[in-house]
Scaffold this motif. Structure first.
Motif, PDB file in Angstrom:
ATOM      1  N   CYS A 172      -6.685   3.866  -4.239  1.00  0.00           N
ATOM      2  CA  CYS A 172      -5.276   3.037  -5.016  1.00  0.00           C
ATOM      3  C   CYS A 172      -5.766   1.843  -5.744  1.00  0.00           C
ATOM      4  CB  CYS A 172      -4.375   3.074  -4.226  1.00  0.00           C
ATOM      5  SG  CYS A 172      -2.933   2.024  -4.809  1.00  0.00           S
ATOM      6  N   LEU A 183      -4.026  -0.899  -6.488  1.00  0.00           N
ATOM      7  CA  LEU A 183      -3.220  -1.894  -5.088  1.00  0.00           C
ATOM      8  C   LEU A 183      -3.525  -2.670  -4.043  1.00  0.00           C
ATOM      9  CD1 LEU A 183       0.513  -0.880  -6.662  1.00  0.00           C
ATOM     10  CD2 LEU A 183      -1.164  -2.421  -8.297  1.00  0.00           C
ATOM     11  N   CYS A 184      -3.235  -1.085  -3.323  1.00  0.00           N
ATOM     12  CA  CYS A 184      -3.403  -1.583  -1.872  1.00  0.00           C
ATOM     13  C   CYS A 184      -5.186  -0.998  -1.693  1.00  0.00           C
ATOM     14  CB  CYS A 184      -2.629  -0.452  -1.000  1.00  0.00           C
ATOM     15  SG  CYS A 184      -2.538   1.199  -0.863  1.00  0.00           S
ATOM     16  N   CYS A 204      -0.616   7.004  -4.891  1.00  0.00           N
ATOM     17  CA  CYS A 204      -0.681   6.333  -3.370  1.00  0.00           C
ATOM     18  C   CYS A 204       0.718   6.660  -3.079  1.00  0.00           C
ATOM     19  CB  CYS A 204      -0.988   4.677  -3.691  1.00  0.00           C
ATOM     20  SG  CYS A 204      -1.338   4.293  -2.127  1.00  0.00           S
ATOM     21  N   CYS A 259       2.495   0.158   0.270  1.00  0.00           N
ATOM     22  CA  CYS A 259       2.580   0.119  -1.428  1.00  0.00           C
ATOM     23  C   CYS A 259       3.228   0.905  -2.313  1.00  0.00           C
ATOM     24  CB  CYS A 259       1.270   1.018  -2.153  1.00  0.00           C
ATOM     25  SG  CYS A 259       0.263   0.545  -3.660  1.00  0.00           S
TER      26      CYS A 259
END
Ligand SMILES: [Zn+2]
Length: 358
Positions: free
Chosen positions: A208, A210-211, A238, A243
């Motif tokens: 992911c 983002l996370c 995700c 998240c």
């Protein structure tokens, strides 16, 4: 490993043939562990009330050491077992070195504790530059590991990433004296995973953006999957609760699989061969794969890692998922299935109880 063969551990249940668990679901996973290793988990919990142990996790890079250790902690006693990854510890010093106060503290500590041939200022410099050219000396890794363990208070420990080199094998034999765990047993947990499994895991993993959660379209999908009409591809979204969710992507270089880390894997194999031959130490053997002709006798169906494939249903406008047991060749060329992490951890729990004499 090619030259040593670990025994296949039986996790198949004889009692109820129709009992099934979804091992990707955390509540069912809990029931599963109770069902397959309830008495052994109780013994370990009881033991950990007044005692500790040190477990050295030995396996090739990406063999699942961290996954197994974290699951053991979660299942047995989250507040009594600590997992210490040497790799994570070293990476955490990036932040320490950027903070002038913490950096000073670290240097002070090392002035007291570090003894070795490489000058301390050279070590700090190479840590700051995150240089991979200069290998951090074992004497330094030892001092830092001791420091982390002292901070934890007296707990059972699973160590991931130590010993990492041949010279560290000798250190590890005396390590429990160094951290003042003299009376407590230390156990070497050896993990055997076919190279092809590591290769496939690396090639199919997505993260992911983002996370950084890691999954695999082929082996470990998320709950939500998107279909891209223009190039007919499927993408994981995700589903980490912490998240906001994003389309997961392949990390650059992962398409090369194990090629970039082959030297590291070979080194890990030599290290494991060395430990395997050591006398007078307790060893636990874990294997991730089972030859297909032994699977029925040794495991329950739901303990085997599935391989997923996807299709797009035009009528319902939805992604359809199908699964079958993942087949892979082991290092000897035999066709194998791969175990999900929970049955490997069941085998770890039972062997630990035996090694501790409980
Ligand atoms: Zn995410």
């Amino acid at each position: 490993m090619q030259d040593v063969e670990f025994e296949v551990f039986k996790t198949k249940s004889e009692e109820d043939k129709y009992k099934k668990f979804d091992l990707t679901d955390s509540a069912q996973r809990k029931e599963y562990f109770e069902y397959k290793a309830g008495p052994e988990i109780a013994k370990l919990k009881d033991y950990l009330k007044d005692n500790t142990f040190i477990v050295y996790l030995l396996g090739k890079k990406s063999s699942g050491k961290g996954t197994y250790a974290k699951m053991l902690k979660e299942v047995v006693a989250p507040d009594k077992i600590e997992h210490l990854s040497i790799g994570d510890m070293i990476r955490s010093f990036d932040e320490v070195l950027r903070d002038p106060v913490k950096k000073e503290e670290l240097i002070e500590f090392l002035k007291q504790k570090y003894r070795g041939p490489m000058p301390l200022q050279d070590i700090i410099k190479s840590m700051e530059e995150r240089s991979t050219k200069v290998l951090l000396p074992s004497e330094l890794i030892l001092a830092l590991t001791e420091r982390e363990i002292t901070k934890m208070g007296k707990k059972a420990i699973s160590l991931d990433g130590f010993p990492r080199d041949l010279d560290q094998v000798s250190y590890s034999l005396f390590f429990k004296n160094l951290i003042d765990y003299r009376q407590d047993p230390d156990i070497f947990v050896m993990i055997d995973v076919p190279t092809n499994i590591i290769d496939q895991r690396v090639k199919t993993r997505v993260i992911c953006p983002l996370c950084n959660t890691s999954r695999s379209l082929k082996l470990l999908p998320t709950k939500k999957i998107e279909y891209e009409e223009k190039d007919r591809t499927f993408h994981l979204i995700c589903d980490n609760p912490a998240c906001t969710g994003a389309r997961m992507v392949t990390k650059e270089g992962d398409e090369n699989g194990i090629e970039p880390i082959r030297a590291r894997l070979d080194k890990d194999e030599v290290l494991m061969g060395q430990i395997f031959k050591m006398h007078g130490i307790s060893k636990v053997f874990l294997r991730n794969s089972i030859p297909v002709n032994q699977v029925k006798e040794y495991t329950d169906d739901y303990e085997i890692t599935p391989e997923y494939s996807y299709s797009w249903n035009e009528k319902t406008h939805s992604v359809e998922l199908s699964e079958r047991p993942w087949e892979v060749k082991d290092d000897k060329g035999q066709t194998c299935n791969s175990l999900m992490p929970p049955p490997v951890v069941v085998s770890l729990i039972k062997q630990l109880v035996a090694a501790l004499g409980l």
